[in-house]
Design a protein around this motif. Structure first.
Motif, PDB file in Angstrom:
ATOM      1  N   GLY A 153      10.717   7.873  11.452  1.00 54.34           N
ATOM      2  CA  GLY A 153       9.852   5.882  10.980  1.00 54.34           C
ATOM      3  C   GLY A 153       9.891   6.715  10.016  1.00 54.34           C
ATOM      4  N   ILE A 154       8.921   5.012   9.226  1.00 53.28           N
ATOM      5  CA  ILE A 154       7.694   4.947   8.300  1.00 53.28           C
ATOM      6  C   ILE A 154       6.248   4.937   8.504  1.00 53.28           C
ATOM      7  N   VAL A 155       5.152   5.676   8.542  1.00 54.49           N
ATOM      8  CA  VAL A 155       4.213   5.611   8.723  1.00 54.49           C
ATOM      9  C   VAL A 155       3.388   5.330   8.372  1.00 54.49           C
ATOM     10  N   ASP A 156       2.798   4.325   9.017  1.00 55.77           N
ATOM     11  CA  ASP A 156       1.318   2.888   8.029  1.00 55.77           C
ATOM     12  C   ASP A 156       0.751   3.849   7.103  1.00 55.77           C
ATOM     13  N   CYS A 157      -0.389   4.419   8.040  1.00 56.13           N
ATOM     14  CA  CYS A 157      -1.202   5.056   6.926  1.00 56.13           C
ATOM     15  C   CYS A 157      -1.505   6.452   8.443  1.00 56.13           C
ATOM     16  N   VAL A 158      -2.139   6.769   7.742  1.00 63.18           N
ATOM     17  CA  VAL A 158      -2.630   8.580   7.663  1.00 63.18           C
ATOM     18  C   VAL A 158      -4.064   8.614   7.302  1.00 63.18           C
ATOM     19  N   ALA A 159      -5.082   8.084   8.002  1.00 67.15           N
ATOM     20  CA  ALA A 159      -5.995   8.343   7.744  1.00 67.15           C
ATOM     21  C   ALA A 159      -7.821   8.802   8.536  1.00 67.15           C
ATOM     22  N   ARG A 160      -8.524   9.136   8.357  1.00 72.04           N
ATOM     23  CA  ARG A 160      -9.988   9.221   9.324  1.00 72.04           C
ATOM     24  C   ARG A 160     -10.547   7.994   9.835  1.00 72.04           C
ATOM     25  N   TYR A 161     -10.453   7.797  11.130  1.00 71.62           N
ATOM     26  CA  TYR A 161     -11.495   6.442  11.587  1.00 71.62           C
ATOM     27  C   TYR A 161     -12.245   6.674  12.055  1.00 71.62           C
ATOM     28  N   VAL A 204      -7.661   8.940   3.866  1.00 67.15           N
ATOM     29  CA  VAL A 204      -6.474   8.787   3.250  1.00 67.15           C
ATOM     30  C   VAL A 204      -5.749   9.659   2.998  1.00 67.15           C
ATOM     31  N   ARG A 205      -4.503   9.973   3.968  1.00 67.42           N
ATOM     32  CA  ARG A 205      -3.856  11.192   4.187  1.00 67.42           C
ATOM     33  C   ARG A 205      -2.436  10.154   3.484  1.00 67.42           C
ATOM     34  N   ALA A 206      -2.245   9.603   3.863  1.00 72.22           N
ATOM     35  CA  ALA A 206      -0.830   9.146   3.652  1.00 72.22           C
ATOM     36  C   ALA A 206      -0.593   7.335   3.861  1.00 72.22           C
TER      37      ALA A 206
END
Length: 343
Positions: free
Chosen positions: A246-254, A230-232
């Protein structure tokens, strides 16, 4: 014989006093009666006696023999075009967007930072949204999408609202909307607690939050197993050149691929990407803003939309690969142009 019987019948009428009444003319298909010249009323001229039957005999035969009209859809179109001119068909809002191209082709990826494309695992970023007078100068992704809905989208949205008000009443619909917003907020908080539990040294099982969202969390449990790096989380992203945020919910690896992830809740199943309406445009807008925001030192070209259900049924996952995300990025640019032109 038939003529003899008819003559006797005429005499009988005369003798009984009914001779003054008019008797309808009859046609008897008999050789014996055909030679009899008998009529009880003056002969009238037929309105069709002056018609030249030989002249129209060929036409009559063709109509009687043919069971299919000589006219075809193609011939009717040609005739209508000749009389009224060609038909001008108006384009729908969707067709107009499909045929249009953005006036300014802004890239989704920031080429100046291409060397940090995938990004290494780093500190978690969470930039809160800045409130104040300056905030109103930069429109949000949500506001832009709401202001540029197509007439068809507005129609269905208004129809849904009227149905809900008819069922729940004005106050009931207001409470229903507030409940949806509250559950969505609690669900995002629960997901944040789960994804950051490792960093907080807490047990992920304790991060369910309110009992109202336990079903939503159960719904995405199989998805969370494939989320890592998870990065953000709940972090503001802003595109300085295109002037939106905008507000991003999540930045991660899937499953090993870095994605902009949007967590959504729904009361109805959404098994297809088309069921998510403008959510893909939202993901593309966030990805483009993040890639051009100096607060993030990596690039993202993939997206993920996860739709969770309150009853705990398995969530639907919609992956947006690089090519598909680029298509929605082009559509987002069109919506952004429409918003600017409205001002």
């Amino acid at each position: 014989m038939y003529g003899y019987q008819l003559l006797r019948f005429g005499k009988h009428l005369t003798s009984t006093g009914f001779a003054s009444r008019r008797i309808p003319q009859c046609v008897y298909h008999s050789q014996n009666f055909s030679t009899l010249n008998f009529s009880l009323s003056p002969k009238r001229n037929s309105p069709y006696s002056s018609v030249d039957s030989e002249r129209y005999s060929s036409l009559i035969k063709s109509v009687v023999k043919s069971r299919v009209s000589s006219q075809t859809p193609e011939s009717l179109d040609v005739e209508n075009d000749h009389i009224y001119g060609p038909v001008v068909k108006s384009q729908t809002q969707v067709q107009k967007h499909e045929s249009r191209e953005p006036k300014v082709i802004w890239p989704l990826i920031n080429c100046e930072r291409a060397d940090t494309f995938e990004g290494d695992v780093g500190p978690l970023t969470r930039i809160p949204l800045e409130r104040g007078p300056r905030r109103s100068l930069v429109p949000s992704v949500t506001r832009i999408l709401q202001r540029t809905l197509s007439p068809e989208q507005l129609f269905y949205l208004e129809r849904w609202k009227k149905r809900m008000i008819a069922d729940l009443g004005e106050e009931g619909f207001k409470e229903y909307s507030e409940c949806l917003f509250r559950n969505g907020h609690l669900f995002h908080n629960a997901v944040e607690d789960i994804l950051t539990a490792e960093k907080k040294d807490t047990d992920p099982s304790d991060a369910f939050g309110s009992p109202e969202v336990e079903g939503f969390v159960d719904s995405i449990s199989h998805i969370l197993e494939d989320v890592s790096g998870v990065r953000a989380i709940e972090s503001t992203v802003q595109h300085g050149s295109l002037n939106y945020l905008g507000i991003v919910d999540c930045v991660a690896r899937y499953r090993g691929v870095l994605c902009v992830i949007e967590w959504k809740t729904s009361e109805r199943p959404k098994p297809y990407l088309s069921n998510t309406y403008d959510n893909p445009l939202q993901v593309a807008a966030y990805a483009g803003a993040l890639n051009n925001d100096d607060n993030y030192n990596y690039q993202v070209e993939n997206g993920l939309i996860v739709v969770a259900y309150k009853d705990g049924s398995p969530a639907h996952v919609h992956q947006l690969g690089s090519e598909l995300l680029l298509e929605f990025w082009q559509k987002w640019l069109l919506r952004l142009e429409d918003f600017v032109e409205q001002k």
